[in-house]
Scaffold this motif. Structure first.
Motif, short mmCIF file in Angstrom:
data_model
loop_
_atom_site.label_atom_id
_atom_site.label_comp_id
_atom_site.label_asym_id
_atom_site.label_seq_id
_atom_site.Cartn_x
_atom_site.Cartn_y
_atom_site.Cartn_z
N PRO A 1 0.83 -1.21 0.00
CA PRO A 1 0.00 0.00 0.00
C PRO A 1 0.86 1.27 0.00
CG PRO A 1 -0.23 -1.21 2.08
CD PRO A 1 0.61 -2.04 1.19
N LEU B 1 3.13 5.08 -13.20
CA LEU B 1 1.79 4.76 -13.70
C LEU B 1 1.64 5.20 -15.16
CD1 LEU B 1 -0.23 5.68 -10.49
CD2 LEU B 1 0.06 3.39 -11.46
N GLY C 1 0.46 0.02 -13.97
CA GLY C 1 -0.79 -0.46 -13.38
C GLY C 1 -1.36 -1.64 -14.17
N ALA D 1 -2.05 -5.37 -12.87
CA ALA D 1 -3.42 -5.91 -12.92
C ALA D 1 -3.47 -7.25 -13.65
CB ALA D 1 -4.36 -4.91 -13.59
N ALA E 1 -0.89 -9.49 -13.73
CA ALA E 1 0.20 -10.36 -13.26
C ALA E 1 -0.25 -11.80 -13.09
CB ALA E 1 0.75 -9.82 -11.94
N MET F 1 -10.23 -6.78 -11.51
CA MET F 1 -10.51 -7.11 -12.90
C MET F 1 -11.73 -8.02 -12.99
SD MET F 1 -8.23 -5.55 -14.79
CE MET F 1 -8.14 -6.43 -16.35
N HIS G 1 -7.08 -9.47 -6.60
CA HIS G 1 -6.27 -9.87 -7.76
C HIS G 1 -6.38 -11.36 -8.02
CE1 HIS G 1 -3.11 -9.83 -10.76
NE2 HIS G 1 -2.73 -10.98 -10.25
N PRO H 1 -5.03 -14.15 -11.32
CA PRO H 1 -4.32 -14.19 -12.61
C PRO H 1 -5.29 -14.38 -13.78
CG PRO H 1 -3.77 -16.11 -11.26
CD PRO H 1 -4.61 -15.23 -10.42
N GLY I 1 -6.15 -0.39 -13.73
CA GLY I 1 -4.80 -0.81 -13.33
C GLY I 1 -4.21 0.13 -12.28
N GLU I 2 -4.44 1.43 -12.46
CA GLU I 2 -3.93 2.41 -11.49
C GLU I 2 -4.61 2.26 -10.14
OE1 GLU I 2 -3.43 6.46 -12.54
OE2 GLU I 2 -2.95 6.02 -14.63
N ILE J 1 -5.85 -0.43 -8.90
CA ILE J 1 -5.33 -1.65 -8.28
C ILE J 1 -3.92 -1.41 -7.73
CG2 ILE J 1 -4.59 -4.03 -8.77
CD1 ILE J 1 -6.96 -4.16 -10.80
N ALA J 2 -3.07 -0.76 -8.55
CA ALA J 2 -1.67 -0.53 -8.15
C ALA J 2 -1.56 0.31 -6.89
CB ALA J 2 -0.89 0.12 -9.29
N LEU J 3 -2.58 1.16 -6.64
CA LEU J 3 -2.53 2.06 -5.49
C LEU J 3 -3.45 1.61 -4.35
CD1 LEU J 3 -2.48 5.51 -7.35
CD2 LEU J 3 -0.54 4.25 -6.41
N ALA J 4 -3.93 0.37 -4.42
CA ALA J 4 -4.89 -0.11 -3.41
C ALA J 4 -4.29 -0.12 -2.01
CB ALA J 4 -5.35 -1.52 -3.78
N ASP J 5 -5.14 0.13 -1.02
CA ASP J 5 -4.72 0.08 0.38
C ASP J 5 -4.67 -1.35 0.89
OD1 ASP J 5 -4.70 3.01 1.00
OD2 ASP J 5 -6.75 2.81 0.30
N TYR J 6 -5.55 -2.19 0.34
CA TYR J 6 -5.60 -3.59 0.74
C TYR J 6 -5.73 -4.43 -0.53
CZ TYR J 6 -6.62 -1.59 5.30
OH TYR J 6 -6.56 -0.87 6.46
N MET J 7 -5.16 -5.62 -0.48
CA MET J 7 -5.20 -6.48 -1.66
C MET J 7 -5.42 -7.92 -1.23
SD MET J 7 -4.10 -6.79 -5.13
CE MET J 7 -2.97 -5.44 -5.42
N VAL K 1 -5.33 -11.74 -2.81
CA VAL K 1 -4.94 -12.51 -3.99
C VAL K 1 -5.79 -13.78 -4.03
CG1 VAL K 1 -3.06 -13.62 -5.22
CG2 VAL K 1 -2.61 -11.58 -3.86
N ASP L 1 -5.89 -16.80 -5.90
CA ASP L 1 -5.24 -17.68 -6.88
C ASP L 1 -5.03 -19.09 -6.33
OD1 ASP L 1 -3.22 -17.33 -5.06
OD2 ASP L 1 -1.68 -16.87 -6.54
N LYS M 1 -9.20 -7.00 9.38
CA LYS M 1 -8.08 -6.06 9.43
C LYS M 1 -8.56 -4.63 9.12
CE LYS M 1 -3.40 -6.00 7.48
NZ LYS M 1 -2.50 -6.76 6.58
#
Lengths: 187, 187
Positions: free
Chosen positions: A115, A146, A151, A155, A157, B8, B113, B115, B151-152, B154-160, B162, B164, B180
């Motif tokens: 983050p 960016l 990004g 996204a 990956a 996505m 996220h 794949p 994409g932007e 997602i790239a700047l998200a505070d929480y992610m 995955v 997969d 959390k």
């Protein structure tokens, strides 16, 4: 296999690269390619000089320029190594270029996510000469990445490590994902 | 607090929304806002009609249009609820708009996220009417989202999160991250 390592500034790419190197897997840096190109052209390796070179090579070779620059080194390494890592991929055009240049090679994108607040703190602590000193500088640096389209690379990956807990947890997650990538793609 | 849920197509946002709802936290959908706007304007809710409406409102209200459309509903919900989730945020302009519209509210971006291959399989299995039937349709749909700038976001998200691994693992990870978010932002 070529593993393309991506992530926003300060996300922890260096730590992941280190883990690959420890396993004897070579890591080629997109940034180093620009530095070497500057050296070749006799351009000083100052921030301005490097910026000039990276714009210049894109003008000459297109948006996937850096991929083209490091291709010979990669080809060489792939003669001796099953897997090679490329650190610092930041644009979908570069990913595309790698797929074009290595049509018979498995290509996987590994993204590191962290983050914004955590990335800022990390960069302030490490304090490389080009690391942001204020939140505004940090946002500027993010914006630059960016604008390259990083990004989109993140996204899309194939693998993602989230670096938002302790350093110990991050190191464990790196090991788990490396094992997963090598296991699933080396059968 | 407003939690902006992004990811996505086929990444698993619906499952995350479901988990929030189970906790009594309301979820407002960006897509529903467009459907309601179509209804209001007497435009048929076909894919073409909805596309027309989403272009039209952006023309009238700017790139953060959908955020503006759902703001009244959000404001209302925030009178009774500490936390509200917005599902389907896809552009940095929308995030910006939310921050502008709710300057005193904590706003957090939660990205999911998964794949590309896994998302494609998931969408083929669920087979909603607008889900892609071929890999080419899938790439087209992805491209559309990426053109919004997802994409932007997602790239700047505070929480992610995955997604997969197994469905069980995903559900556990959802619970962990929700706890959390609520814990760190409700003190």
């Amino acid at each position: 296999m070529i593993i393309l390592l991506t992530g926003m500034p300060g996300s922890g790419k260096g730590e992941v690269a280190k883990a690959f190197k420890k396993l004897g897997i070579p890591v080629v840096s997109m940034g180093d390619a620009i530095r070497e190109e500057a050296e070749k052209r006799g351009i000083p390796k100052t921030p301005e000089g490097l910026k000039y070179v990276s714009l210049k090579v894109r003008e000459e070779l297109g948006p996937g320029a850096v991929a083209i620059l490091i291709a010979p080194k990669l080809k060489n390494l792939l003669k001796k190594h099953k897997t090679v890592v490329v650190e610092g991929v930041r644009s979908p055009k570069e990913v595309e270029e790698f797929r074009k240049l290595f049509p018979n090679e498995e290509i996987k994108v590994l993204a590191i996510h962290s983050p914004p607040g955590a990335r800022y703190e990390r960069m302030r602590k490490r304090g490389r000469s080009d690391d942001p000193k204020t939140w505004e500088e940090f946002l500027d640096r993010d914006k630059k990445e960016l604008n390259f389209g990083i990004g989109e690379v993140i996204a899309l990956a194939d693998y993602m490590i989230v670096n938002d807990d302790s350093f110990q947890k991050f190191k464990r997650d790196i090991e788990v994902i490396i094992r997963k990538i090598l296991y699933f793609n080396h059968q």
